[in-house]
Write an enzyme that holds these catalytic residues in place. Structure first.
Site, PDB file in Angstrom:
ATOM      1  N   LYS A 161     -11.756  -4.715  18.438  1.00  0.00           N
ATOM      2  CA  LYS A 161     -10.394  -5.188  18.722  1.00  0.00           C
ATOM      3  C   LYS A 161      -9.999  -5.021  20.189  1.00  0.00           C
ATOM      4  O   LYS A 161      -8.857  -5.281  20.551  1.00  0.00           O
ATOM      5  CB  LYS A 161      -9.392  -4.456  17.820  1.00  0.00           C
ATOM      6  CG  LYS A 161      -9.624  -4.725  16.337  1.00  0.00           C
ATOM      7  CD  LYS A 161      -8.475  -4.234  15.483  1.00  0.00           C
ATOM      8  CE  LYS A 161      -8.710  -4.556  14.017  1.00  0.00           C
ATOM      9  NZ  LYS A 161      -7.571  -4.228  13.158  1.00  0.00           N
ATOM     10  N   PRO A 210      -2.585 -12.269   9.873  1.00  0.00           N
ATOM     11  CA  PRO A 210      -2.897 -12.100  11.291  1.00  0.00           C
ATOM     12  C   PRO A 210      -3.201 -10.639  11.604  1.00  0.00           C
ATOM     13  O   PRO A 210      -2.617  -9.728  11.010  1.00  0.00           O
ATOM     14  CB  PRO A 210      -1.613 -12.562  11.995  1.00  0.00           C
ATOM     15  CG  PRO A 210      -0.529 -12.390  10.971  1.00  0.00           C
ATOM     16  CD  PRO A 210      -1.180 -12.695   9.657  1.00  0.00           C
ATOM     17  N   LEU A 261      -2.747  -5.980  15.897  1.00  0.00           N
ATOM     18  CA  LEU A 261      -3.275  -5.178  16.987  1.00  0.00           C
ATOM     19  C   LEU A 261      -4.265  -5.970  17.835  1.00  0.00           C
ATOM     20  O   LEU A 261      -4.196  -5.953  19.068  1.00  0.00           O
ATOM     21  CB  LEU A 261      -3.936  -3.912  16.428  1.00  0.00           C
ATOM     22  CG  LEU A 261      -4.538  -2.940  17.427  1.00  0.00           C
ATOM     23  CD1 LEU A 261      -3.515  -2.513  18.474  1.00  0.00           C
ATOM     24  CD2 LEU A 261      -5.081  -1.718  16.696  1.00  0.00           C
ATOM     25  N   LYS A 276     -13.962  -0.205  15.262  1.00  0.00           N
ATOM     26  CA  LYS A 276     -12.670  -0.894  15.341  1.00  0.00           C
ATOM     27  C   LYS A 276     -12.176  -0.932  16.777  1.00  0.00           C
ATOM     28  O   LYS A 276     -11.641  -1.953  17.235  1.00  0.00           O
ATOM     29  CB  LYS A 276     -11.658  -0.174  14.441  1.00  0.00           C
ATOM     30  CG  LYS A 276     -10.307  -0.852  14.327  1.00  0.00           C
ATOM     31  CD  LYS A 276      -9.434  -0.111  13.313  1.00  0.00           C
ATOM     32  CE  LYS A 276      -8.073  -0.766  13.166  1.00  0.00           C
ATOM     33  NZ  LYS A 276      -7.228  -0.041  12.171  1.00  0.00           N
ATOM     34  N   ASN A 309       0.848  -1.195   0.000  1.00  0.00           N
ATOM     35  CA  ASN A 309       0.000   0.000   0.000  1.00  0.00           C
ATOM     36  C   ASN A 309       0.884   1.246   0.000  1.00  0.00           C
ATOM     37  O   ASN A 309       2.108   1.153  -0.051  1.00  0.00           O
ATOM     38  CB  ASN A 309      -0.950  -0.021   1.209  1.00  0.00           C
ATOM     39  CG  ASN A 309      -0.200  -0.127   2.518  1.00  0.00           C
ATOM     40  OD1 ASN A 309       0.531   0.767   2.934  1.00  0.00           O
ATOM     41  ND2 ASN A 309      -0.363  -1.263   3.199  1.00  0.00           N
ATOM     42  N   LYS A 349       9.253 -16.216 -11.162  1.00  0.00           N
ATOM     43  CA  LYS A 349       8.426 -15.107 -11.628  1.00  0.00           C
ATOM     44  C   LYS A 349       7.234 -15.624 -12.412  1.00  0.00           C
ATOM     45  O   LYS A 349       7.376 -16.465 -13.315  1.00  0.00           O
ATOM     46  CB  LYS A 349       9.256 -14.163 -12.492  1.00  0.00           C
ATOM     47  CG  LYS A 349       8.469 -12.986 -13.036  1.00  0.00           C
ATOM     48  CD  LYS A 349       9.329 -12.117 -13.934  1.00  0.00           C
ATOM     49  CE  LYS A 349       8.484 -11.000 -14.552  1.00  0.00           C
ATOM     50  NZ  LYS A 349       9.286 -10.157 -15.470  1.00  0.00           N
ATOM     51  N   PHE A 406      -4.774   2.823  14.931  1.00  0.00           N
ATOM     52  CA  PHE A 406      -5.042   3.875  13.958  1.00  0.00           C
ATOM     53  C   PHE A 406      -6.138   3.396  13.019  1.00  0.00           C
ATOM     54  O   PHE A 406      -6.215   2.204  12.690  1.00  0.00           O
ATOM     55  CB  PHE A 406      -3.785   4.192  13.131  1.00  0.00           C
ATOM     56  CG  PHE A 406      -2.974   5.327  13.684  1.00  0.00           C
ATOM     57  CD1 PHE A 406      -3.009   6.578  13.098  1.00  0.00           C
ATOM     58  CD2 PHE A 406      -2.169   5.142  14.796  1.00  0.00           C
ATOM     59  CE1 PHE A 406      -2.264   7.631  13.611  1.00  0.00           C
ATOM     60  CE2 PHE A 406      -1.414   6.183  15.316  1.00  0.00           C
ATOM     61  CZ  PHE A 406      -1.464   7.432  14.717  1.00  0.00           C
TER      62      PHE A 406
END
Length: 419
Positions: A352, A315, A318, A348, A218, A297, A334
């Site tokens: 969590k 996994p 957090l 969240k 990302n 590849k 975050f």
């Protein structure tokens, strides 16, 4: 940066291609209100002409130890007494070796021995030279002698090599100088709010390989996590920073662990869990990885117009730490969202089992991935009730200091026993 107004900075420049960055740093310092004088080694003059620094600072450049025109030949003593800070960038391998040996065979090394001001070194050299045992030995000696050292950045070098040894960008160097003048003695201050706390942070992206040359990832730059790590160290905490693949320098006083995949990041977090008071998960961890990594590849087949990848869940780092039954740290997450930011963040936090969460809108181009600024909402729960506070747009380092003070205050209210 008002904190630099009328501050006297002696810029030392040793031989290296990175000396061109020091010229820009000199300009930034002058614009910030500092008074700047420059001392160059003979090697430095092979890369940048003294006239460049004279034009940028408005002061003559010093390069000779024995100068008949400089205070009856004792100009080096006058310069040594003048400086509030001696900042050497780039600090070459040769200069570091001479300083580590206590040599005074040119103006710059003599000044470093004579000055009562702190001396900060920003090393820059080929990655092989930086990693050589002799350089690393000199690094340890310099630290023991009281020199302050900034970690070099990693990336492509002028010689074509990849690795550690790049001089950080001038803006980063300016920030380090400004930080010194804001709180020169803060790391020894027993009243710092983070004193005695052990903090583990994650930062940056993870990379999940598809084959030997491709991966899923990302746009996370790691800047917010690194800013939090820097601020936590400034505030007196013992900091471990677990970083995904990023091109950022390690903040002073921070112990860094480099990882690539989500699984590696989890394992590093678990290794530090028992010695962590506060865990701050700032990394943008990939939610999925491919079920099977190709050994070679992956080739496009004739006529192939699509490719299907089977992904499996990574996994949840957090959640794993926040729901652990033993050695559970105080957990802060975050939530980087593009819509309904606060609603998603609160869900969240509950799902969590977090103590607090920091929400930001990454669709806002002013504060999205890679930006030097951020604007967040701090959400936490206390005695079963939810509270939130919006923090206005600010630089990531300033915002980090604000957030950490809130986290420390919230943590101090928790009746937790830690080893």
């Amino acid at each position: 940066m008002t904190g630099l107004v009328n501050k006297r900075v002696l810029l030392g420049v040793s031989g290296g291609i990175a000396a061109y960055k020091t010229a820009y740093l000199a300009r930034l310092l002058v614009k910030a209100g500092a008074e700047v004088r420059v001392v160059m080694t003979e090697g430095a003059k092979a890369f940048v002409q003294p006239l460049t620094f004279q034009a940028l600072t408005g002061n003559p450049v010093h390069d000779r130890l024995l100068d008949d025109e400089a205070e009856a030949g004792m100009g080096h003593i006058e310069l040594a007494r003048w400086a509030d800070l001696v900042f050497i960038a780039p600090a070459s391998a040769d200069l570091m070796a001479r300083l580590a040996s206590g040599m005074a065979n040119d103006l710059l090394t003599t000044l470093c021995l004579a000055t009562p001001a702190p001396v900060h070194l920003a090393p820059a050299m080929n990655q092989g030279m930086w990693q050589h045992p002799a350089t690393q030995r000199n690094l340890s000696s310099l630290k023991a002698l009281g020199y302050h050292l900034l970690a070099p950045a990693e990336g492509e070098q002028a010689c074509g090599d990849q690795g550690p040894g790049r001089l950080p960008e001038p803006e980063e160097l300016l920030e380090q100088i400004a930080l010194f003048f804001q709180a020169p003695d803060q790391r020894c201050n027993a009243e710092l709010p983070g004193r005695g706390l052990k903090i583990t942070l994650t930062a940056g992206p993870t990379q999940e390989p598809l084959d030997p040359v491709r991966y899923l990832s990302n746009h996370s730059s790691g800047k917010m996590g690194f800013a939090l790590a820097q601020a936590a160290a400034e505030l007196g905490a013992k900091v471990h920073l677990i970083a995904g693949p990023v091109q950022l320098s390690t903040p002073p006083g921070v112990q860094r662990v480099d990882v690539v995949t989500a699984q590696e990041m989890l394992e590093s977090c678990q290794q530090l869990q028992a010695q962590t008071d506060i865990f701050i998960a700032c990394a943008a961890v990939a939610d999925y990885r491919v079920e099977s990594i190709a050994d070679q590849k992956i080739k496009k087949q004739p006529g192939q117009q699509e490719m299907l990848l089977k992904l499996v869940e990574n996994p949840d780092i957090l959640a794993t730490l926040a729901t652990s039954q033993s050695s559970r740290p105080f957990c802060v997450g975050f939530a980087a969202e593009t819509q309904a930011v606060e609603d998603y963040a609160r869900r969240k936090l509950e799902k969590k089992n977090l103590d607090a969460i920091i929400a930001n809108d990454v669709s806002d181009t002013r504060i999205g991935f890679g930006s030097d600024h951020n604007q967040v909402t701090f959400i936490y729960r206390e005695k079963g009730e939810f509270y939130q506070e919006a923090l206005p747009l600010a630089s990531k380092i300033d915002l980090s200091r604000q957030l950490l003070l809130k986290i420390f205050k919230l943590y101090s209210k928790q009746d937790l026993t830690r080893s």
